[in-house]
Design an enzyme around this catalytic site. Structure first.
Site, PDB file in Angstrom:
ATOM      1  N   SER A 190       0.824  -1.226   0.000  1.00 29.20           N
ATOM      2  CA  SER A 190       0.000   0.000   0.000  1.00 29.20           C
ATOM      3  C   SER A 190       0.845   1.257   0.000  1.00 29.20           C
ATOM      4  O   SER A 190       0.318   2.341  -0.224  1.00 29.20           O
ATOM      5  CB  SER A 190      -0.954   0.110   1.172  1.00 29.20           C
ATOM      6  OG  SER A 190      -1.067  -0.992   1.912  1.00 29.20           O
ATOM      7  N   CYS A 223      -0.594   0.477  10.415  1.00 30.67           N
ATOM      8  CA  CYS A 223       0.135  -0.801  10.361  1.00 30.67           C
ATOM      9  C   CYS A 223      -0.046  -1.546   9.036  1.00 30.67           C
ATOM     10  O   CYS A 223      -1.129  -1.496   8.467  1.00 30.67           O
ATOM     11  CB  CYS A 223      -0.309  -1.689  11.518  1.00 30.67           C
ATOM     12  SG  CYS A 223       0.273  -1.012  13.068  1.00 30.67           S
ATOM     13  N   PRO A 224       0.994  -2.223   8.532  1.00 33.40           N
ATOM     14  CA  PRO A 224       2.350  -2.347   9.116  1.00 33.40           C
ATOM     15  C   PRO A 224       3.271  -1.149   8.833  1.00 33.40           C
ATOM     16  O   PRO A 224       4.385  -1.124   9.316  1.00 33.40           O
ATOM     17  CB  PRO A 224       2.881  -3.596   8.415  1.00 33.40           C
ATOM     18  CG  PRO A 224       2.178  -3.618   7.093  1.00 33.40           C
ATOM     19  CD  PRO A 224       0.819  -3.038   7.324  1.00 33.40           C
ATOM     20  N   GLY A 225       2.812  -0.159   8.028  1.00 32.68           N
ATOM     21  CA  GLY A 225       3.646   1.040   7.931  1.00 32.68           C
ATOM     22  C   GLY A 225       3.979   1.530   6.523  1.00 32.68           C
ATOM     23  O   GLY A 225       4.875   2.349   6.345  1.00 32.68           O
ATOM     24  N   GLY A 226       3.262   1.039   5.517  1.00 30.97           N
ATOM     25  CA  GLY A 226       3.556   1.464   4.137  1.00 30.97           C
ATOM     26  C   GLY A 226       3.416   2.970   3.923  1.00 30.97           C
ATOM     27  O   GLY A 226       4.222   3.581   3.208  1.00 30.97           O
ATOM     28  N   ASP A 242      -2.385   2.858  15.458  1.00 30.60           N
ATOM     29  CA  ASP A 242      -2.986   1.592  15.032  1.00 30.60           C
ATOM     30  C   ASP A 242      -2.747   0.584  16.149  1.00 30.60           C
ATOM     31  O   ASP A 242      -1.682   0.596  16.770  1.00 30.60           O
ATOM     32  CB  ASP A 242      -2.307   1.097  13.728  1.00 30.60           C
ATOM     33  CG  ASP A 242      -3.131   0.045  12.986  1.00 30.60           C
ATOM     34  OD1 ASP A 242      -3.578  -0.910  13.636  1.00 30.60           O
ATOM     35  OD2 ASP A 242      -3.304   0.194  11.763  1.00 30.60           O
ATOM     36  N   ASP A 279      -5.631   5.585   6.304  1.00 31.74           N
ATOM     37  CA  ASP A 279      -5.973   4.433   5.460  1.00 31.74           C
ATOM     38  C   ASP A 279      -6.784   3.424   6.288  1.00 31.74           C
ATOM     39  O   ASP A 279      -6.714   2.225   6.048  1.00 31.74           O
ATOM     40  CB  ASP A 279      -4.647   3.808   4.955  1.00 31.74           C
ATOM     41  CG  ASP A 279      -4.852   2.751   3.876  1.00 31.74           C
ATOM     42  OD1 ASP A 279      -5.902   2.751   3.227  1.00 31.74           O
ATOM     43  OD2 ASP A 279      -3.936   1.924   3.690  1.00 31.74           O
ATOM     44  N   LYS A 308     -13.071   3.989   1.546  1.00 26.95           N
ATOM     45  CA  LYS A 308     -13.346   2.624   1.068  1.00 26.95           C
ATOM     46  C   LYS A 308     -14.754   2.617   0.487  1.00 26.95           C
ATOM     47  O   LYS A 308     -15.701   3.132   1.103  1.00 26.95           O
ATOM     48  CB  LYS A 308     -13.252   1.611   2.223  1.00 26.95           C
ATOM     49  CG  LYS A 308     -11.971   1.742   3.058  1.00 26.95           C
ATOM     50  CD  LYS A 308     -10.715   1.296   2.332  1.00 26.95           C
ATOM     51  CE  LYS A 308      -9.464   1.636   3.136  1.00 26.95           C
ATOM     52  NZ  LYS A 308      -8.218   1.439   2.405  1.00 26.95           N
TER      53      LYS A 308
HETATM   54  C1  LIG Z   1      -5.315  -1.106   4.999  1.00 25.55           C
HETATM   55  S1  LIG Z   1      -4.552  -1.222   6.548  1.00 25.55           S
HETATM   56  C2  LIG Z   1      -3.409   0.088   6.508  1.00 25.55           C
HETATM   57  C3  LIG Z   1      -2.185  -0.197   5.686  1.00 25.55           C
HETATM   58  C4  LIG Z   1      -1.148   0.898   5.802  1.00 25.55           C
HETATM   59  N1  LIG Z   1      -1.594   2.145   5.225  1.00 25.55           N
HETATM   60  C5  LIG Z   1       0.137   0.499   5.129  1.00 25.55           C
HETATM   61  O1  LIG Z   1       0.477   1.117   4.114  1.00 25.55           O
HETATM   62  O2  LIG Z   1       0.832  -0.412   5.621  1.00 25.55           O
HETATM   63  C6  LIG Z   1      -5.777  -0.629   7.611  1.00 25.55           C
HETATM   64  C7  LIG Z   1      -5.340  -0.492   9.048  1.00 25.55           C
HETATM   65  O3  LIG Z   1      -6.336   0.278   9.720  1.00 25.55           O
HETATM   66  C8  LIG Z   1      -6.354  -0.126  11.062  1.00 25.55           C
HETATM   67  N2  LIG Z   1      -7.580   0.379  11.694  1.00 25.55           N
HETATM   68  C9  LIG Z   1      -8.869   0.096  11.391  1.00 25.55           C
HETATM   69  N3  LIG Z   1      -9.698   0.781  12.210  1.00 25.55           N
HETATM   70  C10 LIG Z   1      -8.901   1.504  13.037  1.00 25.55           C
HETATM   71  C11 LIG Z   1      -9.148   2.406  14.085  1.00 25.55           C
HETATM   72  N4  LIG Z   1     -10.384   2.716  14.484  1.00 25.55           N
HETATM   73  N5  LIG Z   1      -8.098   2.976  14.707  1.00 25.55           N
HETATM   74  C12 LIG Z   1      -6.824   2.702  14.322  1.00 25.55           C
HETATM   75  N6  LIG Z   1      -6.536   1.855  13.334  1.00 25.55           N
HETATM   76  C13 LIG Z   1      -7.560   1.254  12.698  1.00 25.55           C
HETATM   77  C14 LIG Z   1      -6.233  -1.636  10.992  1.00 25.55           C
HETATM   78  O4  LIG Z   1      -5.712  -2.152  12.208  1.00 25.55           O
HETATM   79  C15 LIG Z   1      -5.262  -1.818   9.815  1.00 25.55           C
HETATM   80  O5  LIG Z   1      -3.938  -2.001  10.263  1.00 25.55           O
END
Ligand SMILES: C[S@@+](CC[C@H](N)C(=O)[O-])C[C@H]1O[C@@H](n2cnc3c(N)ncnc32)[C@H](O)[C@@H]1O
Length: 363
Positions: A190, A223-226, A242, A279, A308
Site C-alpha cells: 500500500s 500498520c504495518p507502515g507502508g 494503530d 488508510d 473505502k
Molecule cells: C489497509 S490497513 C493500513 C495499511 C497501511 N496504510 C500500510 O500502508 O501499511 C488498515 C489499518 O487500519 C487499522 N484500523 C482500522 N480501524 C482503526 C481504528 N479505528 N483505529 C486505528 N486503526 C484502525 C487496521 O488495524 C489496519 O492495520
C-alpha cells in the site's frame, strides 16, 4: 468531433460514465455514455459536432474522480490491415479540419489484461508512427510538453481510436498511470498508494516545501507502515496510530512514535502536524467526517485519505461523502482545495487530498 474517450479502472466503467454524464449535463453538452463492462474505458457520444473538444477543454480533468485520462476522438479504425497500418491512420486525420498539431505521441491500450497484451506492439509501432505523423505535420518535430498529446488507443489488434488531449487538462502519464517502482524496503504494497497520491496531487516543484524534511505527520490506521514509510523516507517524524504491529525497520529509524489507540479518538500531543494521512478500513462517511474535524480544529494542514467504497452505489456514496465534507468545512469557515481520484493503486477505494488554504474557525 463528437466522442470523448475516458480511461478508467476495469470494473469502474459505470462510475466513470455516471461522472462524465453529470459533468456534460452541467455544461449543457448533450449526449450519452457507451459502456462495456470491464473494458477499462468509456466512450461519451455527444450529439453535436465540436462538443467533444468543448468537453475536453471545459471539464477540469483534475476534478474527475474515476477517469484516468480524457481525450477527444477524431477517428475510429476497426480493421487496420496488418501490412500497412500507418496509411489508413494518416488518411483518417487528413479529412479533419480541426486536429491540432501535437507535441507528444502516446500509443496506448486500456488497462485490462487482454488489451495489455497489445502493449509490446504499441511500443514497436510508436517509432514509425511518430516519424509518419511528423512527416505530415500532425506532430511537431520535437517533443513539446505544453502542446496537445496525440493518443492512439488500441482496444483490439487492428482496432484503434485516434484523438488528442490538451497538455494543461490531461493526465501527464502514459495510459494515465504513473509508473512507480515498489521500494524493496517498504513494509507493505500500500506504500505505492500514498506515493502515487503525492505524484497526482502535489506538483513536483512544490515537493520540497510541502513534503519537507522535519515536518510532523500523523498516520491513522498505520500498520504495518507502508504510508508511514513514505513520510519517513522524506525525513519526516510520524505518529503512527494503530492497534497492530509496525515494521521494526520503521521503528528503528527513531522517526516514528507508535500509538496503539483508536484512530477516531487520537489527539496529537502537540499541534505541530502538517500531514494527516489515513488508510483506516472504516465506513467512508465516518472517515470523511473525522478528516473534516481535524482540519477545522487546525490539527493538520493537509490530508490524504482513502474512502473505502461500498459494494453498491459507489458513485453516489463518493459524491455524498465529498459534498458533506465540503459543506462541513465551508460552514466552519475553512478555505481549502480538494481533489479526489481513483488512483491506479486503489482498488475498492478512492483517495482524497485536501489542502487548507486558510482557517479562521475558532479551534
Ligand atoms: C489497509 S490497513 C493500513 C495499511 C497501511 N496504510 C500500510 O500502508 O501499511 C488498515 C489499518 O487500519 C487499522 N484500523 C482500522 N480501524 C482503526 C481504528 N479505528 N483505529 C486505528 N486503526 C484502525 C487496521 O488495524 C489496519 O492495520
Amino acid at each position: 468531433m463528437k466522442q470523448v474517450m475516458l480511461y478508467c479502472r476495469s470494473g469502474f466503467e459505470k462510475e466513470c460514465a455516471g461522472e462524465i454524464q453529470d459533468r456534460a449535463n452541467a455544461l449543457e453538452v448533450f449526449g450519452f455514455p457507451r459502456v462495456k463492462n470491464n473494458s477499462g474505458y468509456v466512450l461519451f457520444e455527444c450529439y453535436q459536432a465540436g462538443d467533444a473538444d468543448k468537453l475536453i477543454r471545459e471539464i477540469d480533468f483534475q476534478s474527475l474522480i474515476f477517469a484516468r485520462q480524457m481525450f477527444a476522438i477524431a477517428s475510429e479504425l476497426e480493421s487496420l490491415p496488418a501490412d500497412d497500418r500507418i496509411t489508413p491512420l494518416l488518411e483518417s486525420l487528413q479529412e479533419l479540419e480541426a486536429f491540432p498539431r501535437c507535441g507528444d505521441l502516446r500509443i496506448e491500450t486500456p488497462d485490462t489484461n487482454e488489451a495489455k497484451e497489445l502493449l509490446k506492439f504499441c511500443r514497436k509501432f510508436t517509432v514509425p508512427v511518430r516519424q509518419a505523423m511528423r512527416g505530415k505535420g500532425y506532430l511537431f518535430n520535437k517533443e513539446h510538453s505544453k502542446k496537445p498529446v496525440l493518443h492512439i488507443c488500441f482496444v483490439k489488434p487492428g482496432h484503434c481510436f485516434v484523438g488528442y488531449s490538451y497538455a494543461n487538462n490531461n493526465s501527464p502519464f502514459f495510459m494515465g498511470i504513473p509508473r512507480l517502482k515498489f521500494p524493496a524496503d517498504a513494509p507493505s504494497r500500500s506504500t505505492l498508494k500514498l506515493e502515487e497520491a503525492f505524484h497526482v496531487f502535489i506538483p513536483k516543484e512544490e515537493w520540497d516545501t510541502r513534503l519537507a524534511s522535519g515536518m510532523w505527520g500523523v498516520d491513522l490506521g498505520a500498520c504495518p507502515g507502508g504510508w508511514t514509510y513514505q513520510l519517513v523516507r522524506r525525513s519526516m517524524f510520524v505518529h503512527a496510530v494503530d492497534n497492530g504491529m509496525m515494521a521494526d525497520s520503521l521503528m528503528d529509524t527513531g522517526q516514528v512514535k507508535h500509538h496503539q489507540e483508536d484512530g477516531f479518538k487520537f489527539e496529537p500531543p502537540r499541534k505541530n502536524v502538517t500531514w494527516l494521512v489515513c488508510d483506516m478500513v472504516e465506513k467512508p462517511s465516518r472517515v470523511a467526517q473525522l478528516m473534516g474535524e481535524w482540519l477545522i480544529r487546525g490539527w493538520a494542514k493537509e490530508t490524504i485519505f482513502n474512502l473505502k467504497l461500498p459494494m453498491k452505489g459507489r458513485y453516489d456514496e463518493v459524491l455524498e461523502d465529498i459534498e458533506n465534507l465540503k459543506y462541513f468545512l465551508i460552514e466552519n469557515k475553512v478555505k481549502f482545495k480538494i481533489q479526489a481520484k481513483h488512483l491506479y493503486h486503489d482498488r475498492e477505494e478512492i483517495t482524497v487530498h485536501i489542502q487548507v488554504l486558510s482557517n479562521i474557525s475558532p479551534h
